[in-house]
Design a protein around this motif. Structure first.
Motif, PDB file in Angstrom:
ATOM      1  N   LYS A  31      34.818  33.438  24.651  1.00  0.00           N
ATOM      2  CA  LYS A  31      34.319  31.827  24.691  1.00  0.00           C
ATOM      3  C   LYS A  31      33.746  31.970  26.264  1.00  0.00           C
ATOM      4  CE  LYS A  31      37.920  29.866  22.155  1.00  0.00           C
ATOM      5  NZ  LYS A  31      39.249  29.110  22.303  1.00  0.00           N
ATOM      6  N   SER A  32      34.293  32.615  26.976  1.00  0.00           N
ATOM      7  CA  SER A  32      33.718  32.632  28.404  1.00  0.00           C
ATOM      8  C   SER A  32      33.881  33.937  29.166  1.00  0.00           C
ATOM      9  CB  SER A  32      34.267  31.339  29.335  1.00  0.00           C
ATOM     10  OG  SER A  32      34.145  31.212  30.675  1.00  0.00           O
ATOM     11  N   THR A  33      33.284  34.059  30.324  1.00  0.00           N
ATOM     12  CA  THR A  33      33.527  35.315  31.204  1.00  0.00           C
ATOM     13  C   THR A  33      34.424  34.986  32.195  1.00  0.00           C
ATOM     14  OG1 THR A  33      31.555  34.941  32.676  1.00  0.00           O
ATOM     15  CG2 THR A  33      31.340  36.591  30.514  1.00  0.00           C
ATOM     16  N   ALA A  34      34.882  33.740  32.292  1.00  0.00           N
ATOM     17  CA  ALA A  34      35.857  33.250  33.240  1.00  0.00           C
ATOM     18  C   ALA A  34      37.052  33.148  32.782  1.00  0.00           C
ATOM     19  CB  ALA A  34      35.369  31.844  33.956  1.00  0.00           C
ATOM     20  N   LEU A  35      37.758  34.459  32.841  1.00  0.00           N
ATOM     21  CA  LEU A  35      38.880  34.607  31.777  1.00  0.00           C
ATOM     22  C   LEU A  35      39.891  34.121  32.466  1.00  0.00           C
ATOM     23  CD1 LEU A  35      38.309  38.088  30.035  1.00  0.00           C
ATOM     24  CD2 LEU A  35      37.850  35.920  29.115  1.00  0.00           C
ATOM     25  N   ARG A  36      41.140  33.601  31.801  1.00  0.00           N
ATOM     26  CA  ARG A  36      42.236  32.976  32.303  1.00  0.00           C
ATOM     27  C   ARG A  36      42.985  34.170  33.287  1.00  0.00           C
ATOM     28  NH1 ARG A  36      46.471  30.185  28.651  1.00  0.00           N
ATOM     29  NH2 ARG A  36      44.773  28.836  28.223  1.00  0.00           N
ATOM     30  N   ARG A  37      43.062  35.597  32.619  1.00  0.00           N
ATOM     31  CA  ARG A  37      43.766  36.395  33.444  1.00  0.00           C
ATOM     32  C   ARG A  37      43.268  36.706  34.891  1.00  0.00           C
ATOM     33  NH1 ARG A  37      41.483  41.083  29.602  1.00  0.00           N
ATOM     34  NH2 ARG A  37      41.198  39.346  28.201  1.00  0.00           N
ATOM     35  N   ARG A  74      41.733  34.111  36.685  1.00  0.00           N
ATOM     36  CA  ARG A  74      42.237  33.209  37.475  1.00  0.00           C
ATOM     37  C   ARG A  74      43.348  32.911  37.601  1.00  0.00           C
ATOM     38  NH1 ARG A  74      40.209  29.808  33.796  1.00  0.00           N
ATOM     39  NH2 ARG A  74      42.234  29.238  32.668  1.00  0.00           N
ATOM     40  N   ASN A  75      44.315  33.441  36.792  1.00  0.00           N
ATOM     41  CA  ASN A  75      45.712  33.593  36.924  1.00  0.00           C
ATOM     42  C   ASN A  75      46.109  34.545  38.292  1.00  0.00           C
ATOM     43  OD1 ASN A  75      46.367  31.720  35.151  1.00  0.00           O
ATOM     44  ND2 ASN A  75      47.333  33.089  33.488  1.00  0.00           N
ATOM     45  N   VAL A  76      45.632  35.662  38.102  1.00  0.00           N
ATOM     46  CA  VAL A  76      45.646  36.698  39.255  1.00  0.00           C
ATOM     47  C   VAL A  76      45.304  36.126  40.495  1.00  0.00           C
ATOM     48  CG1 VAL A  76      44.810  38.953  40.146  1.00  0.00           C
ATOM     49  CG2 VAL A  76      45.984  38.751  37.633  1.00  0.00           C
ATOM     50  N   ARG A  77      44.165  35.182  40.780  1.00  0.00           N
ATOM     51  CA  ARG A  77      43.771  34.817  41.806  1.00  0.00           C
ATOM     52  C   ARG A  77      44.934  33.807  42.276  1.00  0.00           C
ATOM     53  NH1 ARG A  77      38.271  35.179  39.105  1.00  0.00           N
ATOM     54  NH2 ARG A  77      37.299  36.737  40.351  1.00  0.00           N
ATOM     55  N   GLU A  78      45.404  33.065  41.351  1.00  0.00           N
ATOM     56  CA  GLU A  78      46.435  32.176  41.960  1.00  0.00           C
ATOM     57  C   GLU A  78      47.845  32.765  42.304  1.00  0.00           C
ATOM     58  OE1 GLU A  78      46.634  29.464  38.599  1.00  0.00           O
ATOM     59  OE2 GLU A  78      44.464  28.727  38.949  1.00  0.00           O
ATOM     60  N   ASN A  79      48.268  33.759  41.479  1.00  0.00           N
ATOM     61  CA  ASN A  79      49.494  34.523  41.447  1.00  0.00           C
ATOM     62  C   ASN A  79      49.411  35.925  41.076  1.00  0.00           C
ATOM     63  OD1 ASN A  79      52.203  35.457  41.352  1.00  0.00           O
ATOM     64  ND2 ASN A  79      52.968  33.751  39.920  1.00  0.00           N
ATOM     65  N   PRO A  80      49.103  36.648  42.174  1.00  0.00           N
ATOM     66  CA  PRO A  80      48.971  38.273  41.805  1.00  0.00           C
ATOM     67  C   PRO A  80      50.118  38.894  41.060  1.00  0.00           C
ATOM     68  CG  PRO A  80      49.597  37.992  44.194  1.00  0.00           C
ATOM     69  CD  PRO A  80      49.514  36.512  43.464  1.00  0.00           C
ATOM     70  N   HIS A  81      51.250  38.287  41.228  1.00  0.00           N
ATOM     71  CA  HIS A  81      52.387  39.108  40.485  1.00  0.00           C
ATOM     72  C   HIS A  81      52.074  39.321  38.874  1.00  0.00           C
ATOM     73  CE1 HIS A  81      54.755  39.268  44.255  1.00  0.00           C
ATOM     74  NE2 HIS A  81      54.066  37.866  44.371  1.00  0.00           N
ATOM     75  N   VAL A  82      52.217  40.541  38.361  1.00  0.00           N
ATOM     76  CA  VAL A  82      51.952  40.866  36.920  1.00  0.00           C
ATOM     77  C   VAL A  82      53.027  41.688  36.394  1.00  0.00           C
ATOM     78  CG1 VAL A  82      49.616  40.100  37.075  1.00  0.00           C
ATOM     79  CG2 VAL A  82      50.328  42.716  37.284  1.00  0.00           C
ATOM     80  N   ALA A  83      53.060  41.734  35.198  1.00  0.00           N
ATOM     81  CA  ALA A  83      53.654  42.948  34.463  1.00  0.00           C
ATOM     82  C   ALA A  83      52.828  43.355  33.514  1.00  0.00           C
ATOM     83  CB  ALA A  83      55.111  42.360  33.939  1.00  0.00           C
ATOM     84  N   VAL A  84      52.671  44.792  33.188  1.00  0.00           N
ATOM     85  CA  VAL A  84      52.191  45.398  32.090  1.00  0.00           C
ATOM     86  C   VAL A  84      52.998  46.268  31.075  1.00  0.00           C
ATOM     87  CG1 VAL A  84      49.908  46.609  31.417  1.00  0.00           C
ATOM     88  CG2 VAL A  84      50.148  45.437  33.932  1.00  0.00           C
ATOM     89  N   PRO A 121      31.707  48.590  30.515  1.00  0.00           N
ATOM     90  CA  PRO A 121      32.158  47.431  30.866  1.00  0.00           C
ATOM     91  C   PRO A 121      31.403  47.205  32.355  1.00  0.00           C
ATOM     92  CG  PRO A 121      33.882  48.954  31.137  1.00  0.00           C
ATOM     93  CD  PRO A 121      32.743  49.644  30.296  1.00  0.00           C
ATOM     94  N   GLY A 122      31.338  45.878  32.639  1.00  0.00           N
ATOM     95  CA  GLY A 122      30.960  45.645  33.992  1.00  0.00           C
ATOM     96  C   GLY A 122      31.926  44.964  34.867  1.00  0.00           C
ATOM     97  N   ALA A 123      31.733  44.334  35.821  1.00  0.00           N
ATOM     98  CA  ALA A 123      32.569  43.373  36.822  1.00  0.00           C
ATOM     99  C   ALA A 123      32.923  42.165  36.108  1.00  0.00           C
ATOM    100  CB  ALA A 123      31.707  43.170  38.158  1.00  0.00           C
ATOM    101  N   PRO A 124      33.993  41.757  36.347  1.00  0.00           N
ATOM    102  CA  PRO A 124      34.976  42.168  37.320  1.00  0.00           C
ATOM    103  C   PRO A 124      35.882  43.086  36.698  1.00  0.00           C
ATOM    104  CG  PRO A 124      35.673  40.111  36.768  1.00  0.00           C
ATOM    105  CD  PRO A 124      34.555  40.025  35.818  1.00  0.00           C
TER     106      PRO A 124
END
Length: 145
Positions: free
Chosen positions: A51-57, A59-69, A121-124
């Motif tokens: 839908k967009s290249t501004a993906l929620r993942r 945006r979320n990482v910029r707001e809260n960098p703690h993740v689990a994979v 793939p490209g950036a980011p």
């Protein structure tokens, strides 16, 4: 499962699930392809329609960098072979990399996935600096982890 075995199994998996959380504590979970280089997990956005290249993942990482994979392996016929491995870490969004980190990340992804050789793939690029590897295996445990 110890950290070394969790990292090994994780690195060999083909698909993972990335969990992020927004600044307002809304969770977000998406499947990703990835490459592990040392203790860093790299993932990029492929060229499939979005839908967009501004993906929620991102945006979320910029707001809260703690993740689990998470990666896992399940077979319907043999539950003694079930296992999962998880990487907990701090994520970064790489858009420009003066030390060529982005180039190395994209090279690792292209070498792992033939589809990226045809349509790179490209950036980011998403980088997860893993702080903890963990996991569980049915063959090594009497119960769920």
């Amino acid at each position: 499962m110890d950290a070394e075995e969790a990292r090994r199994r994780f690195s060999e998996a083909r698909i993972a699930r990335l969990a992020t959380v927004s600044a307002s504590s809304v969770p977000h979970l998406v499947p990703i392809v990835f490459a592990v280089v040392g203790n860093v997990i790299y993932s990029a956005v492929d060229s499939k329609p979005k839908k967009s290249t501004a993906l929620r993942r991102f945006r979320n990482v910029r707001e809260n960098p703690h993740v689990a994979v998470l990666v896992d392996s399940y077979t319907d016929d043999d539950w003694t072979a079930l296992w999962w491995a998880r990487a907990d870490g701090i994520a970064r969004v790489i858009e420009n990399s003066p030390d060529d980190e982005m180039r190395h990340a994209l090279d690792a992804l292209r070498s792992r996935y033939p589809q990226y050789r045809e349509r790179p793939p490209g950036a980011p690029v998403l980088a997860v600096d893993v702080r903890r590897w963990g996991g569980w295996s049915a063959s090594e445990s009497g119960g769920a982890g």
